[in-house]
Design a protein around this motif. Structure first.
Motif, PDB file in Angstrom:
ATOM      1  N   ILE A 164       5.295   5.126  -2.870  1.00 34.48           N
ATOM      2  CA  ILE A 164       4.333   6.211  -2.748  1.00 34.48           C
ATOM      3  C   ILE A 164       3.461   6.182  -4.001  1.00 34.48           C
ATOM      4  O   ILE A 164       3.975   6.024  -5.109  1.00 34.48           O
ATOM      5  CB  ILE A 164       5.087   7.572  -2.644  1.00 34.48           C
ATOM      6  CG1 ILE A 164       6.018   7.605  -1.424  1.00 34.48           C
ATOM      7  CG2 ILE A 164       4.107   8.740  -2.604  1.00 34.48           C
ATOM      8  CD1 ILE A 164       5.336   7.621  -0.083  1.00 34.48           C
ATOM      9  N   CYS A 165       2.140   6.343  -3.826  1.00 30.73           N
ATOM     10  CA  CYS A 165       1.262   6.307  -5.003  1.00 30.73           C
ATOM     11  C   CYS A 165       1.419   7.592  -5.819  1.00 30.73           C
ATOM     12  O   CYS A 165       1.958   8.591  -5.334  1.00 30.73           O
ATOM     13  CB  CYS A 165      -0.187   6.122  -4.564  1.00 30.73           C
ATOM     14  SG  CYS A 165      -0.969   7.584  -3.878  1.00 30.73           S
ATOM     15  N   GLY A 166       0.932   7.552  -7.039  1.00 30.83           N
ATOM     16  CA  GLY A 166       1.079   8.683  -7.945  1.00 30.83           C
ATOM     17  C   GLY A 166       0.401   9.946  -7.427  1.00 30.83           C
ATOM     18  O   GLY A 166       0.908  11.060  -7.610  1.00 30.83           O
ATOM     19  N   VAL A 167      -0.739   9.759  -6.742  1.00 26.09           N
ATOM     20  CA  VAL A 167      -1.490  10.911  -6.219  1.00 26.09           C
ATOM     21  C   VAL A 167      -0.664  11.634  -5.149  1.00 26.09           C
ATOM     22  O   VAL A 167      -0.536  12.863  -5.159  1.00 26.09           O
ATOM     23  CB  VAL A 167      -2.852  10.456  -5.636  1.00 26.09           C
ATOM     24  CG1 VAL A 167      -3.612  11.629  -5.047  1.00 26.09           C
ATOM     25  CG2 VAL A 167      -3.690   9.783  -6.727  1.00 26.09           C
ATOM     26  N   CYS A 168      -0.077  10.862  -4.231  1.00 23.93           N
ATOM     27  CA  CYS A 168       0.730  11.467  -3.156  1.00 23.93           C
ATOM     28  C   CYS A 168       2.013  12.090  -3.717  1.00 23.93           C
ATOM     29  O   CYS A 168       2.504  13.089  -3.194  1.00 23.93           O
ATOM     30  CB  CYS A 168       1.084  10.430  -2.093  1.00 23.93           C
ATOM     31  SG  CYS A 168      -0.322   9.972  -1.085  1.00 23.93           S
ATOM     32  N   GLU A 169       2.522  11.456  -4.763  1.00 21.18           N
ATOM     33  CA  GLU A 169       3.743  11.985  -5.365  1.00 21.18           C
ATOM     34  C   GLU A 169       3.462  13.352  -5.998  1.00 21.18           C
ATOM     35  O   GLU A 169       4.242  14.282  -5.845  1.00 21.18           O
ATOM     36  CB  GLU A 169       4.242  10.998  -6.418  1.00 21.18           C
ATOM     37  CG  GLU A 169       5.729  11.104  -6.685  1.00 21.18           C
ATOM     38  CD  GLU A 169       6.174   9.985  -7.601  1.00 21.18           C
ATOM     39  OE1 GLU A 169       6.610   8.949  -7.060  1.00 21.18           O
ATOM     40  OE2 GLU A 169       6.063  10.134  -8.828  1.00 21.18           O
TER      41      GLU A 169
ATOM     42  N   PHE B  14       0.852  -1.177   0.000  1.00 22.47           N
ATOM     43  CA  PHE B  14       0.000   0.000   0.000  1.00 22.47           C
ATOM     44  C   PHE B  14       0.889   1.229   0.000  1.00 22.47           C
ATOM     45  O   PHE B  14       2.090   1.132   0.293  1.00 22.47           O
ATOM     46  CB  PHE B  14      -0.969   0.005   1.183  1.00 22.47           C
ATOM     47  CG  PHE B  14      -0.342  -0.290   2.530  1.00 22.47           C
ATOM     48  CD1 PHE B  14       0.464   0.653   3.149  1.00 22.47           C
ATOM     49  CD2 PHE B  14      -0.580  -1.496   3.170  1.00 22.47           C
ATOM     50  CE1 PHE B  14       1.023   0.389   4.390  1.00 22.47           C
ATOM     51  CE2 PHE B  14      -0.005  -1.766   4.413  1.00 22.47           C
ATOM     52  CZ  PHE B  14       0.798  -0.819   5.021  1.00 22.47           C
ATOM     53  N   CYS B  15       0.316   2.371  -0.372  1.00 22.47           N
ATOM     54  CA  CYS B  15       1.104   3.604  -0.447  1.00 22.47           C
ATOM     55  C   CYS B  15       1.648   3.948   0.940  1.00 22.47           C
ATOM     56  O   CYS B  15       0.892   3.971   1.918  1.00 22.47           O
ATOM     57  CB  CYS B  15       0.235   4.744  -0.978  1.00 22.47           C
ATOM     58  SG  CYS B  15       1.017   6.367  -0.804  1.00 22.47           S
ATOM     59  N   GLY B  16       2.946   4.207   1.027  1.00 21.37           N
ATOM     60  CA  GLY B  16       3.588   4.520   2.300  1.00 21.37           C
ATOM     61  C   GLY B  16       3.083   5.822   2.893  1.00 21.37           C
ATOM     62  O   GLY B  16       3.247   6.076   4.084  1.00 21.37           O
ATOM     63  N   SER B  17       2.433   6.638   2.087  1.00 21.46           N
ATOM     64  CA  SER B  17       1.926   7.913   2.583  1.00 21.46           C
ATOM     65  C   SER B  17       0.430   7.838   2.900  1.00 21.46           C
ATOM     66  O   SER B  17       0.032   7.887   4.052  1.00 21.46           O
ATOM     67  CB  SER B  17       2.224   8.998   1.551  1.00 21.46           C
ATOM     68  OG  SER B  17       1.722  10.234   1.982  1.00 21.46           O
ATOM     69  N   CYS B  18      -0.410   7.673   1.881  1.00 25.40           N
ATOM     70  CA  CYS B  18      -1.860   7.729   2.136  1.00 25.40           C
ATOM     71  C   CYS B  18      -2.454   6.368   2.479  1.00 25.40           C
ATOM     72  O   CYS B  18      -3.612   6.291   2.891  1.00 25.40           O
ATOM     73  CB  CYS B  18      -2.593   8.338   0.946  1.00 25.40           C
ATOM     74  SG  CYS B  18      -2.666   7.262  -0.485  1.00 25.40           S
ATOM     75  N   GLY B  19      -1.694   5.279   2.308  1.00 23.78           N
ATOM     76  CA  GLY B  19      -2.167   3.960   2.705  1.00 23.78           C
ATOM     77  C   GLY B  19      -3.091   3.287   1.710  1.00 23.78           C
ATOM     78  O   GLY B  19      -3.656   2.242   2.007  1.00 23.78           O
ATOM     79  N   VAL B  20      -3.280   3.870   0.530  1.00 26.34           N
ATOM     80  CA  VAL B  20      -4.167   3.263  -0.461  1.00 26.34           C
ATOM     81  C   VAL B  20      -3.544   1.938  -0.942  1.00 26.34           C
ATOM     82  O   VAL B  20      -2.327   1.865  -1.148  1.00 26.34           O
ATOM     83  CB  VAL B  20      -4.446   4.234  -1.630  1.00 26.34           C
ATOM     84  CG1 VAL B  20      -3.242   4.403  -2.537  1.00 26.34           C
ATOM     85  CG2 VAL B  20      -5.656   3.792  -2.438  1.00 26.34           C
ATOM     86  N   PRO B  21      -4.358   0.868  -1.031  1.00 28.86           N
ATOM     87  CA  PRO B  21      -3.782  -0.387  -1.520  1.00 28.86           C
ATOM     88  C   PRO B  21      -3.250  -0.199  -2.943  1.00 28.86           C
ATOM     89  O   PRO B  21      -3.935   0.366  -3.789  1.00 28.86           O
ATOM     90  CB  PRO B  21      -4.978  -1.351  -1.513  1.00 28.86           C
ATOM     91  CG  PRO B  21      -6.002  -0.724  -0.633  1.00 28.86           C
ATOM     92  CD  PRO B  21      -5.791   0.751  -0.722  1.00 28.86           C
TER      93      PRO B  21
HETATM   94 ZN    ZN Z   1      -0.724   7.732  -1.626  1.00 26.25          ZN
END
Ligand code: ZN
Ligand code: ZN
Length: 248
Positions: free
Chosen positions: A71-76, A52-59
């Motif tokens: 890190i997911c693209g959105v958080c990046e 899951f994303c290390g920042s927002c936790g999204v799977p």
């Molecule tokens: Zn994220």
């Protein structure tokens, strides 16, 4: 009188719950302890697990996970105001079957079990938290529902982890329309100025608690308000997470 009786109702429920033998969080099957799933429900439960994303936790959907904090693209593209967010469950039909009755149907007895799942998923975040605070409801909503489900979860997590809870740390000063399919920037703009900080959080590591995280915009607005008020770090712990539609 009506208000007095409805104020008493949750207390009566708590007493009754403690007299009944523990049953599964998802059905009526008997289990060893409160807040557990029976085996079939456990198999059906969709726990959020790595990657899951290390920042927002999204799977994250990637099959090949390198093991490094991804890190997911959105958080990046738009780093959130919170440091990390974790969720116990994916917000699927089963999670809805637990959370909707808890939120709208007076099933406050589900709080304990949900909080236990959250404590497990967010053990690291609870460990480093100095204070726990719920995502606030607007006072008009609070009058309709009579309780803030996030506040109940925050109180239970406080009991589990032995950390103080600040129920009134945040307030929703303006109601917002459902954010639906608004883009990230539009959501942020719609939420700007809706959250105010009512307690001294300067220098504190705050764990923000909510039932469901959808886009993360509300958690982000709360975290931004807390950071602006001097909070050292804000983490977010929720019962269930809607996988970001932009990632799938
Ligand atoms: Zn994220
Ligand atoms: Zn069950």
């Amino acid at each position: 009188m009506k208000n007095f009786v409805s104020a008493l109702k949750p207390v009566g429920k708590v007493v009754l719950d403690s007299l009944l033998p523990p049953s599964c969080l998802g059905c009526d099957a008997p289990v060893a302890a409160d807040g557990q799933f029976c085996l079939p429900c456990f198999r059906r439960a969709n726990f959020v697990s790595a990657p899951f994303c290390g920042s927002c936790g999204v799977p994250l959907p990637f099959a090949a996970f390198s093991g490094v904090a991804e890190i997911c693209g959105v958080c990046e593209a738009t780093p959130p105001a919170f440091a990390a967010a974790r969720a116990a469950l994916r917000y699927d039909a089963m999670a809805k079957g637990l959370i909707l009755p808890f939120k709208y149907g007076d099933r406050t007895d589900l709080c304990r079990g949900l909080a236990r799942l959250m404590a497990r998923a967010g053990a690291q975040l609870l460990e480093r938290a100095e204070v726990i605070a719920p995502v606030p409801l607007h006072v008009r909503r609070l009058r309709q529902r009579r309780y803030n489900q996030a506040a109940l979860l925050a109180a239970e997590l406080s009991r589990i982890a032995g950390k103080p809870v600040m129920q009134d740390a945040l307030a929703r000063v303006r109601e917002t329309m459902p954010l639906g399919r608004l883009a990230a920037a539009a959501r942020r703009a719609a939420l700007a100025g809706t959250i105010s900080v009512r307690r001294d959080v300067a220098g504190l590591a705050v764990l923000l608690v909510d039932d469901v995280m959808t886009s993360g915009a509300t958690a982000d607005a709360c975290a931004a308000a807390l950071r602006a008020a001097g909070a050292r770090r804000v983490d977010v712990l929720v019962a269930a997470r809607v996988p970001d539609p932009r990632l799938t």
